[in-house]
Design a protein around this motif. Sequence first.
Motif, mmCIF file in Angstrom:
data_model
loop_
_atom_site.group_PDB
_atom_site.id
_atom_site.type_symbol
_atom_site.label_atom_id
_atom_site.label_comp_id
_atom_site.label_asym_id
_atom_site.label_seq_id
_atom_site.Cartn_x
_atom_site.Cartn_y
_atom_site.Cartn_z
ATOM 1 N N CYS A 159 -7.537 52.120 -24.676
ATOM 2 C CA CYS A 159 -8.334 50.903 -24.879
ATOM 3 C C CYS A 159 -9.043 50.990 -26.223
ATOM 4 O O CYS A 159 -9.341 52.077 -26.716
ATOM 5 C CB CYS A 159 -9.372 50.735 -23.773
ATOM 6 S SG CYS A 159 -8.706 50.659 -22.094
ATOM 7 N N THR A 160 -9.319 49.819 -26.800
ATOM 8 C CA THR A 160 -10.020 49.755 -28.079
ATOM 9 C C THR A 160 -11.190 48.790 -27.963
ATOM 10 O O THR A 160 -11.024 47.652 -27.505
ATOM 11 C CB THR A 160 -9.087 49.277 -29.205
ATOM 12 O OG1 THR A 160 -8.006 50.201 -29.336
ATOM 13 C CG2 THR A 160 -9.832 49.183 -30.529
ATOM 14 N N ALA A 161 -12.363 49.246 -28.374
ATOM 15 C CA ALA A 161 -13.557 48.395 -28.401
ATOM 16 C C ALA A 161 -13.998 48.229 -29.846
ATOM 17 O O ALA A 161 -14.218 49.214 -30.560
ATOM 18 C CB ALA A 161 -14.671 49.009 -27.581
ATOM 19 N N THR A 162 -14.110 46.982 -30.300
ATOM 20 C CA THR A 162 -14.507 46.678 -31.671
ATOM 21 C C THR A 162 -15.832 45.937 -31.661
ATOM 22 O O THR A 162 -15.955 44.889 -31.018
ATOM 23 C CB THR A 162 -13.444 45.816 -32.370
ATOM 24 O OG1 THR A 162 -12.182 46.505 -32.343
ATOM 25 C CG2 THR A 162 -13.835 45.548 -33.810
ATOM 26 N N ALA A 163 -16.825 46.482 -32.350
ATOM 27 C CA ALA A 163 -18.125 45.822 -32.433
ATOM 28 C C ALA A 163 -18.107 44.751 -33.509
ATOM 29 O O ALA A 163 -17.348 44.836 -34.474
ATOM 30 C CB ALA A 163 -19.216 46.839 -32.736
ATOM 31 N N ALA A 164 -18.941 43.735 -33.328
ATOM 32 C CA ALA A 164 -19.050 42.632 -34.289
ATOM 33 C C ALA A 164 -17.676 42.072 -34.633
ATOM 34 O O ALA A 164 -17.288 42.004 -35.797
ATOM 35 C CB ALA A 164 -19.774 43.101 -35.545
ATOM 36 N N PRO A 165 -16.900 41.645 -33.630
ATOM 37 C CA PRO A 165 -15.518 41.242 -33.885
ATOM 38 C C PRO A 165 -15.366 39.960 -34.687
ATOM 39 O O PRO A 165 -14.330 39.748 -35.331
ATOM 40 C CB PRO A 165 -14.946 41.072 -32.482
ATOM 41 C CG PRO A 165 -16.128 40.726 -31.633
ATOM 42 C CD PRO A 165 -17.258 41.527 -32.206
ATOM 43 N N ASN A 166 -16.378 39.094 -34.665
ATOM 44 C CA ASN A 166 -16.238 37.772 -35.297
ATOM 45 C C ASN A 166 -17.117 37.581 -36.520
ATOM 46 O O ASN A 166 -17.261 36.464 -37.024
ATOM 47 C CB ASN A 166 -16.556 36.685 -34.268
ATOM 48 C CG ASN A 166 -15.637 36.749 -33.071
ATOM 49 O OD1 ASN A 166 -14.424 36.882 -33.224
ATOM 50 N ND2 ASN A 166 -16.200 36.681 -31.869
ATOM 51 N N GLY A 167 -17.717 38.647 -37.004
ATOM 52 C CA GLY A 167 -18.619 38.540 -38.144
ATOM 53 C C GLY A 167 -19.732 39.554 -38.013
ATOM 54 O O GLY A 167 -19.865 40.210 -36.970
ATOM 55 N N PRO A 168 -20.549 39.728 -39.055
ATOM 56 C CA PRO A 168 -21.627 40.709 -39.006
ATOM 57 C C PRO A 168 -22.528 40.472 -37.796
ATOM 58 O O PRO A 168 -22.784 39.336 -37.413
ATOM 59 C CB PRO A 168 -22.392 40.479 -40.309
ATOM 60 C CG PRO A 168 -21.398 39.818 -41.212
ATOM 61 C CD PRO A 168 -20.527 38.982 -40.319
ATOM 62 N N ALA A 169 -22.996 41.568 -37.208
ATOM 63 C CA ALA A 169 -23.889 41.471 -36.048
ATOM 64 C C ALA A 169 -24.940 42.556 -36.164
ATOM 65 O O ALA A 169 -24.772 43.546 -36.886
ATOM 66 C CB ALA A 169 -23.100 41.610 -34.755
ATOM 67 N N SER A 170 -26.049 42.385 -35.471
ATOM 68 C CA SER A 170 -27.138 43.351 -35.588
ATOM 69 C C SER A 170 -27.736 43.692 -34.239
ATOM 70 O O SER A 170 -27.669 42.917 -33.294
ATOM 71 C CB SER A 170 -28.227 42.814 -36.531
ATOM 72 O OG SER A 170 -28.635 41.531 -36.138
ATOM 73 N N ALA A 171 -28.295 44.885 -34.174
ATOM 74 C CA ALA A 171 -28.988 45.373 -32.982
ATOM 75 C C ALA A 171 -30.476 45.454 -33.306
ATOM 76 O O ALA A 171 -30.872 46.052 -34.315
ATOM 77 C CB ALA A 171 -28.455 46.742 -32.584
ATOM 78 N N GLU A 172 -31.292 44.843 -32.461
ATOM 79 C CA GLU A 172 -32.729 44.786 -32.712
ATOM 80 C C GLU A 172 -33.414 46.031 -32.150
ATOM 81 O O GLU A 172 -33.224 46.391 -30.984
ATOM 82 C CB GLU A 172 -33.327 43.536 -32.060
ATOM 83 C CG GLU A 172 -32.749 42.227 -32.560
ATOM 84 C CD GLU A 172 -33.164 41.911 -33.981
ATOM 85 O OE1 GLU A 172 -34.194 42.442 -34.439
ATOM 86 O OE2 GLU A 172 -32.447 41.136 -34.639
ATOM 87 N N GLY A 173 -34.223 46.683 -32.989
ATOM 88 C CA GLY A 173 -34.939 47.872 -32.547
ATOM 89 C C GLY A 173 -36.351 47.907 -33.089
ATOM 90 O O GLY A 173 -36.879 46.902 -33.580
ATOM 91 N N ARG A 174 -36.977 49.080 -32.994
ATOM 92 C CA ARG A 174 -38.359 49.256 -33.453
ATOM 93 C C ARG A 174 -38.415 50.336 -34.523
ATOM 94 O O ARG A 174 -37.590 51.239 -34.560
ATOM 95 C CB ARG A 174 -39.267 49.664 -32.279
ATOM 96 C CG ARG A 174 -39.426 48.601 -31.212
ATOM 97 C CD ARG A 174 -40.497 49.001 -30.203
ATOM 98 N NE ARG A 174 -40.115 50.183 -29.446
ATOM 99 C CZ ARG A 174 -40.736 51.352 -29.492
ATOM 100 N NH1 ARG A 174 -41.769 51.532 -30.322
ATOM 101 N NH2 ARG A 174 -40.340 52.373 -28.741
#
Length: 233
Positions: A159-174
Amino acid sequence: MIVHKNSRRSSLLLLSGATLMLAAATPGAAAGVPGTSLSPAGHRFSAVAAGPVVFEAGPIVVTCAASSSPPGTGTGTGSRNTIPDGPASANPAGPVAVRIAPPTFKDCTTDAPGLRVAVETNEAAGPWQVQLQYGTPGTARLSIPSGGFVLRTSGLLACTATAAPNGPASAEGRWRQEGGPAVLLERAPIPVKLEGSFFCATSVTSATITAEYTVRNTTDPARPITVGPSLPG
């Protein structure tokens, strides 16, 4: 992505990223958002996970024992893992964006038997960044370019998992200043696309990342990286 066990949630993959490291462009500041300044200007830094990095997508869980984003070899504003010089180190109307090296993820495992996991990161479609915002608490937005994080499983399932498949994406943190500068991600969501055989969880479209990245000044270890208010003038 994967497989399920009766006794525990099965494990497998996914995310983001460290990770380190981002949204493509700094968004416009909302009304009332304080300004931000980073220091020491021009200094390089590393970001190293203080513990395991955990990716989750539905019942799927993958744990990576080590992750880091080291400073590159370039210098000046725009170089990876370098606080910008001069005016670029401050933004009177919001966060300051810093380019980082794509984080590496090592010793990634899942509790699903007979399954191996490998994670690759890249910046083929654009830079990784972290956007730091002064406040109480401070915030850290870690984003990746489209397709900048790819997790693959082999063995029982491919299996293959691709993050942000449709364009830049971000993870919100502190952002944590006291107790040592760090970026904290607590089940921060990010879009993913899962592909593979019939038994891969292809209906999953979102993953989360949990990590603590310690940020160290590699130019002068005695001076911590600081996120503070933007001062006039």
